[in-house]
Design a protein around this motif. Structure first.
Motif, short mmCIF file in Angstrom:
data_model
loop_
_atom_site.label_atom_id
_atom_site.label_comp_id
_atom_site.label_asym_id
_atom_site.label_seq_id
_atom_site.Cartn_x
_atom_site.Cartn_y
_atom_site.Cartn_z
N UNK A 19 0.84 -1.19 0.00
CA UNK A 19 0.00 0.00 0.00
C UNK A 19 0.88 1.25 0.00
N UNK A 20 0.38 2.33 -0.59
CA UNK A 20 1.14 3.58 -0.65
C UNK A 20 1.31 4.16 0.75
N UNK A 21 0.55 3.63 1.69
CA UNK A 21 0.55 4.11 3.07
C UNK A 21 1.47 3.27 3.97
N UNK A 22 2.25 2.36 3.37
CA UNK A 22 3.17 1.54 4.17
C UNK A 22 4.04 2.46 5.02
N UNK A 23 4.17 2.16 6.31
CA UNK A 23 5.00 3.01 7.17
C UNK A 23 6.46 2.57 7.07
N UNK A 24 7.34 3.45 7.54
CA UNK A 24 8.76 3.13 7.54
C UNK A 24 9.02 1.90 8.42
N UNK A 25 8.30 1.82 9.55
CA UNK A 25 8.47 0.67 10.44
C UNK A 25 8.06 -0.63 9.73
N UNK A 26 6.96 -0.55 8.96
CA UNK A 26 6.53 -1.74 8.21
C UNK A 26 7.53 -2.08 7.11
N UNK A 27 8.11 -1.05 6.49
CA UNK A 27 9.12 -1.29 5.46
C UNK A 27 10.34 -1.99 6.08
N UNK A 28 10.71 -1.56 7.29
CA UNK A 28 11.83 -2.22 7.98
C UNK A 28 11.50 -3.68 8.25
N UNK A 29 10.28 -3.91 8.65
CA UNK A 29 9.83 -5.28 8.91
C UNK A 29 9.91 -6.11 7.62
#
Ligand SMILES: *Cc1c(COP(=O)(O)O)cnc(C)c1O
Length: 405
Positions: A376-386
């Motif tokens: 999703x375009x709303x992926x957070x940086x924390x989720x990207x790290x995950x």
């Protein structure tokens, strides 16, 4: 025929077997998180299939569906549809286009563009201009004209004779392109960033070159932004990076952020053949789809959405290139644009997807032995790290399996 429904050992026994399905089903989602029917949480870097641009169960979209569903779902296009006019006003204000035709899917938007291109030349007294030029690795959908446009043999074989009027060229071969254009050419159809083909971005100068060529030859330039459009590359439309606007553009996937809706956008000139009776759709442009589409586009257009795409995609690209350097035995290339990311692998991409799933990460497959990240375009940086640590663990797993073999 009567009697009880046939019982079968397979839960998918009564579905046409056209999909290779993972043995996994979901019950609900929130943002970039999907919860399986077994109650397990997955990080969703497929987002439908690049459709759920705002993640699952976005409050604004839930509200839009609820509000419109209590008022009016469908009326025919023989009437004015104010919700349709409103979304068309918005899409044309945000783009090169003057007019919009709404569909229910990307393939139908492509069908519209192909018909429009031939009709354009016919209306201008050149009905012999029917040829549509497309490129190797392209994907334009699964209807007859769309598979013929795409040219992928696996999607064409066994379906009878190929349709006339489609010319497939190698990706990036400028000489072949110049040689292919002639008095029967109608249009060039191209994805500014190939999606299913494996997240290959067309260089900006090539799009500008295509624009000049089309202007010189009096043919139409059609962009298929069904996958790369609507914020996925970090600009609202992928063509904005090049500055080379098309005459016609197809949208779908993210347009309803998961709700089925597509659109074919065009300049007034390109659409000049599309007169009353030339084309139509029963469901296309219905008020429910339009209300959801408007809410989705309005959210995607917000500067914070676009800023997030750029920030998170820069992070992912940097981290993935780091993984490529550390795991050259697993990852050979990282490509794409924005949050349409292709990772070309050495191990089989389908097997890698299964192993990523074991890490509770969902990714998409792609051509050229790629996996695609389409979060999703709303992926957070924390989720990207995950996501990165899950991919890293999957790479480790590939190594361990190779050592065992
Ligand atoms: C998905 C896709 C299509 C087809 O869209 P459908 O909604 O599946 O018909 C066409 N072009 C591109 C680039 C796509 O990614």
């Amino acid at each position: 025929m009567s009697g009880p429904a046939a019982s079968s050992s397979s839960p998918t026994a009564h579905l046409m077997g056209v999909y290779g399905r993972a043995p996994l089903a979901f019950e609900r989602g929130e943002g970039a998180r999907l919860i399986s029917t077994e109650g397990e949480a997955y990080l969703d870097c497929v987002a439908g299939i690049a459709t759920n641009a705002l993640g699952h169960a976005h409050p604004r979209l839930v509200e839009a569906v609820k509000a419109q569903s209590e008022k009016l779902w469908h009326v025919s296009n023989i009437f004015r549809i104010p919700e349709q006019e409103k979304l068309a006003d918005r899409l044309t204000a945000e783009s090169f286009a003057d007019v919009v035709f709404f569909t229910n899917s990307g393939s139908e938007a492509i069908e519209t563009a192909l018909k429009l291109a031939r009709k354009y030349h016919a209306a201008k007294g050149q009905p012999e201009r029917i040829d549509i030029i497309t490129f190797e690795g392209a994907f334009h959908g699964r209807t007859y004209a769309a598979v013929n446009a795409g040219g992928n043999a696996a999607y064409l074989d066994g379906f009878g004779p190929r349709l006339p009027g489609f010319i497939h060229l190698p990706f990036g071969d400028h000489e072949a392109l110049k040689a292919a254009i002639g008095p029967t050419t109608a249009a060039i159809l191209i994805e500014p960033v190939q999606g299913e083909g494996g997240a290959r971005a067309v260089p900006d100068h090539c799009l500008r070159g295509l624009r000049d060529l089309c202007d010189q030859e009096g043919i139409l330039l059609i962009y298929d932004e069904v996958q790369c459009g609507l914020g996925r590359t970090g600009k609202l439309f992928a063509y904005e990076w090049s500055g080379a606007a098309p005459d016609v553009m197809c949208l779908a996937k993210a347009l309803g952020s998961g709700f089925p809706v597509g659109a074919c956008l065009a300049t007034n000139d390109a659409a000049s053949g599309m007169i009353v009776g030339a084309h139509g759709s029963t469901f296309g442009g219905n008020p429910l789809a339009m209300a959801v589409g408007f809410a989705a586009v309005d959210e995607i257009c917000k500067p914070e959405t676009m800023d997030n795409v750029r920030e998170v995609s820069a992070y992912l690209s940097q981290q993935l290139n780091g993984l490529r350097d550390r795991y050259p035995d697993v990852i050979v290339d990282v490509r794409g644009r924005g949050l349409l990311i292709g990772i070309k692998l050495i191990p089989n991409n389908r097997e890698f997807m299964v192993m990523a799933r074991d890490q509770k990460l969902l990714v998409a497959g792609g051509g050229d032995n790629c996996i695609r990240l389409l979060p999703p375009l709303t992926l957070t940086l924390a989720e990207a790290q995950e996501a990165i640590s899950k991919i890293e663990r999957t790479c480790d797993q590939v190594r361990q399996n190779a050592a065992k073999a």
